[in-house]
Design an enzyme around this catalytic site. Structure first.
Site, PDB file in Angstrom:
ATOM      1  N   ARG A  55      -2.866 -18.859 -12.327  1.00  0.00           N
ATOM      2  CA  ARG A  55      -1.956 -19.435 -13.321  1.00  0.00           C
ATOM      3  C   ARG A  55      -2.165 -20.943 -13.464  1.00  0.00           C
ATOM      4  O   ARG A  55      -2.023 -21.473 -14.564  1.00  0.00           O
ATOM      5  CB  ARG A  55      -0.501 -19.125 -12.964  1.00  0.00           C
ATOM      6  CG  ARG A  55      -0.141 -17.697 -13.311  1.00  0.00           C
ATOM      7  CD  ARG A  55       1.294 -17.391 -13.030  1.00  0.00           C
ATOM      8  NE  ARG A  55       1.714 -16.196 -13.746  1.00  0.00           N
ATOM      9  CZ  ARG A  55       2.819 -15.518 -13.475  1.00  0.00           C
ATOM     10  NH1 ARG A  55       3.608 -15.919 -12.505  1.00  0.00           N
ATOM     11  NH2 ARG A  55       3.132 -14.457 -14.184  1.00  0.00           N
ATOM     12  N   LYS A 218       7.281   3.210 -11.863  1.00  0.00           N
ATOM     13  CA  LYS A 218       8.255   4.049 -12.567  1.00  0.00           C
ATOM     14  C   LYS A 218       7.881   4.331 -14.007  1.00  0.00           C
ATOM     15  O   LYS A 218       7.387   3.448 -14.708  1.00  0.00           O
ATOM     16  CB  LYS A 218       9.594   3.325 -12.604  1.00  0.00           C
ATOM     17  CG  LYS A 218      10.297   3.217 -11.303  1.00  0.00           C
ATOM     18  CD  LYS A 218      11.661   2.634 -11.587  1.00  0.00           C
ATOM     19  CE  LYS A 218      12.392   2.228 -10.332  1.00  0.00           C
ATOM     20  NZ  LYS A 218      13.435   1.260 -10.664  1.00  0.00           N
ATOM     21  N   GLY A 371       2.263  -7.738 -13.735  1.00  0.00           N
ATOM     22  CA  GLY A 371       2.131  -8.629 -12.575  1.00  0.00           C
ATOM     23  C   GLY A 371       1.374  -7.983 -11.432  1.00  0.00           C
ATOM     24  O   GLY A 371       0.415  -8.562 -10.903  1.00  0.00           O
ATOM     25  N   GLY A 394       5.810  -9.350 -17.346  1.00  0.00           N
ATOM     26  CA  GLY A 394       6.903  -8.969 -18.254  1.00  0.00           C
ATOM     27  C   GLY A 394       6.631  -9.393 -19.684  1.00  0.00           C
ATOM     28  O   GLY A 394       6.847  -8.613 -20.622  1.00  0.00           O
TER      29      GLY A 394
HETATM   30  P1  ADP Z   1       2.996  -3.905 -13.000  1.00  0.00           P
HETATM   31  O1  ADP Z   1       3.698  -5.032 -12.247  1.00  0.00           O
HETATM   32  O2  ADP Z   1       1.522  -4.121 -13.089  1.00  0.00           O
HETATM   33  O3  ADP Z   1       3.649  -3.614 -14.313  1.00  0.00           O
HETATM   34  P2  ADP Z   1       4.521  -1.902 -11.583  1.00  0.00           P
HETATM   35  O4  ADP Z   1       5.477  -2.955 -11.147  1.00  0.00           O
HETATM   36  O5  ADP Z   1       4.971  -0.907 -12.569  1.00  0.00           O
HETATM   37  O6  ADP Z   1       3.163  -2.580 -12.094  1.00  0.00           O
HETATM   38  O7  ADP Z   1       4.040  -1.042 -10.332  1.00  0.00           O
HETATM   39  C1  ADP Z   1       3.507  -1.608  -9.180  1.00  0.00           C
HETATM   40  C2  ADP Z   1       4.027  -0.945  -7.942  1.00  0.00           C
HETATM   41  O8  ADP Z   1       3.906   0.470  -8.012  1.00  0.00           O
HETATM   42  C3  ADP Z   1       3.268  -1.374  -6.733  1.00  0.00           C
HETATM   43  O9  ADP Z   1       4.125  -2.125  -5.895  1.00  0.00           O
HETATM   44  C4  ADP Z   1       2.833  -0.071  -6.081  1.00  0.00           C
HETATM   45  O10 ADP Z   1       2.970  -0.068  -4.685  1.00  0.00           O
HETATM   46  C5  ADP Z   1       3.749   0.938  -6.701  1.00  0.00           C
HETATM   47  N1  ADP Z   1       3.180   2.292  -6.666  1.00  0.00           N
HETATM   48  C6  ADP Z   1       1.998   2.689  -7.165  1.00  0.00           C
HETATM   49  N2  ADP Z   1       1.772   3.983  -6.882  1.00  0.00           N
HETATM   50  C7  ADP Z   1       2.839   4.416  -6.183  1.00  0.00           C
HETATM   51  C8  ADP Z   1       3.191   5.673  -5.575  1.00  0.00           C
HETATM   52  N3  ADP Z   1       2.383   6.706  -5.656  1.00  0.00           N
HETATM   53  N4  ADP Z   1       4.372   5.755  -4.922  1.00  0.00           N
HETATM   54  C9  ADP Z   1       5.184   4.689  -4.838  1.00  0.00           C
HETATM   55  N5  ADP Z   1       4.909   3.477  -5.388  1.00  0.00           N
HETATM   56  C10 ADP Z   1       3.744   3.345  -6.041  1.00  0.00           C
HETATM   57 MG    MG Z   2       5.514  -5.078 -11.147  1.00  0.00          MG
END
Ligand code: ADP
Ligand code: MG
Length: 426
Positions: A55, A218, A371, A394
């Site tokens: 960043r 999620k 992120g 976000g």
């Molecule tokens: P981003 O920040 O890129 O949008 P998210 O916040 O949606 O991504 O997801 C990231 C998180 O999802 C990570 O902390 C990771 O550990 C978790 N994650 C990925 N696969 C699984 C899984 N199978 N079970 C539980 N958590 C998971």
């Molecule tokens: Mg995230």
């Protein structure tokens, strides 16, 4: 929005009516530049270390441009989520000031109290190799409250306002929203231009085939993005915890994996809509599993079935091969959400393998948003081979799903006569 309404009825306006830094006269002007120096760190106190300075590096083109064009420059950013006075040591901008000084080969003067007279006093005599950095803007409770008072104090030493903090554009905070309302000459920096151009290239005529890789924690976090992507992509490849809600919606055994029961209907609906529209939605065919989330003893399933008492924590090797075939065809790839719990080495292989596959695609555009996804791309060692990694988690998702970003809207001048020229920076 109803579950069936197309997300595309929200039209993004891109950078229309927004002035760029290189369209504004900066010579001898006091320029306040909002940057996003909210970097990941480890350690405490004097031994605190910046673990990823992406960043800071991403803001350098605008900072250098301003200095080279004679600006008297003040930078401001938030850093972490300081809650009380004790948090000052933890969230001081000191390590960031040091790192910025090294990268710029310039003297970065840290201003402890942004609302004091210090900036006003120092600015006129700044040399071209000096700049000011305000202490963490969130030390002032007015920042998150979009306080006009804080904005007025910063405005008292600001002739030109530049926002280059893409990662903070989705928050109407004082340095993002209230402040530019008080300044006549305002615009965006080169990082925001790059970010919006990259995201717009996904929305407007992306080169086909276009595949979206979706993963992460999620389904519920990502519904608007999934809806938007449905209209744009040819295929989805799904991993992360999200995959188990889809597999469960198909009636497959997912053991103790994380499933969002209240999103099973959405997942089922989405599977049907993809089928009806001839879009592929690929799901894992094998998994890395463990008995508990904390366990480091991983096993791999033979097929899609996850036995009772186990949970899926990463995609398996057969899934990686399956996804590789699909991704090798793609000309445009958007990636949001890790394929597994990549923070733990036992469950990182799937995510890192996907990063490697993307790094080897020839002639394809690869854009990473989110992120944790950006952190995963970085940790995989393949960050430099991606076309673009967004500095805003976000903000990038909100922009893609068609939401207006307050930080951009406040800078938009859409009066009929207004064209973004030097004078257009009103
Ligand atoms: P981003 O920040 O890129 O949008 P998210 O916040 O949606 O991504 O997801 C990231 C998180 O999802 C990570 O902390 C990771 O550990 C978790 N994650 C990925 N696969 C699984 C899984 N199978 N079970 C539980 N958590 C998971
Ligand atoms: Mg995230």
């Amino acid at each position: 929005m109803s579950e069936n309404a197309p997300a595309n009825n929200k039209v993004t306006q891109g950078l229309k009516g927004i002035t760029r830094i290189d369209q504004i006269d900066l010579k001898d002007k006091r320029v306040f530049m909002r940057v996003d120096f909210n970097v990941p760190t480890e350690g405490k106190g004097s031994s605190i270390k910046i673990t990823d300075d992406r960043r800071i590096r991403s803001a350098l083109p605008s900072i250098k441009y301003a200095l080279e064009h004679g600006a008297k420059l003040v930078l401001g950013s938030h850093f972490g989520r300081p809650k009380s006075a004790e948090d000052r040591d933890k969230y001081t901008m000191e390590p960031i000031a040091r790192r910025l000084g090294e990268l710029l080969n310039a003297e970065v003067i840290l201003i402890d109290e942004p609302t004091s007279d210090a900036p006003k006093g120092l600015l006129p005599s700044l040399k071209p190799t000096q700049l000011l950095l305000l202490e963490n803007l969130r030390f002032d409770p007015g920042e998150e409250k979009n306080s006009k008072e804080l904005a007025t104090q910063i405005a008292s030493y600001t002739d030109v306002y530049i926002n280059d903090a893409f990662g903070a554009c989705h928050r109407a905070h004082a340095s993002i929203d209230a402040l530019p309302r008080l300044i006549a000459k305002k615009g965006i920096g080169f990082l925001i231009v790059k970010e919006i151009e990259a995201l717009d290239s996904l929305i407007h005529n992306p080169e086909k085939p276009f595949t979206a890789i979706l993963g992460g924690a999620k389904v519920s976090d990502k519904i608007p993005v999934i809806e938007k992507m449905m209209d744009l992509v040819d295929s989805f490849v799904v991993g992360g915890a999200m995959a188990y809600t889809f597999l469960a919606a198909k009636g497959l055994p997912v053991g103790g994996s994380r499933v969002e029961k209240d999103k099973l209907a959405f997942a089922g609906e989405m599977l049907k809509r993809c089928e009806a529209r001839g879009k592929k939605l690929l799901l894992p065919v094998d998994h890395v599993i463990a008995q508990t989330f904390e366990s480091n003893e991983a096993g791999t399933t033979h097929d899609v079935v996850i036995p009772e008492g186990f949970m899926g924590l990463d995609i398996g090797p057969k899934t990686v091969e399956f996804y590789k075939k699909e991704l090798s065809r793609a000309k445009t790839v958007f990636w949001n959400g890790p394929m597994g719990v990549f923070e733990r080495p036992a469950y990182a292989d799937g995510t890192f393998a996907i990063a490697k596959i993307l790094s080897e695609l020839r002639g394809a555009k690869t854009i990473v948003g989110g992120g944790d996804s950006a952190a995963a791309a970085e940790a995989s060692g393949h960050a430099e081979e991606m076309t673009h990694i967004s500095t805003g988690g976000g903000a990038s998702l909100e922009y893609l799903q068609g939401d207006k970003l307050p930080g951009l809207e406040v800078l938009r001048n859409l009066r009929p006569s207004a064209t973004p020229t030097l004078e257009g920076a009103q």
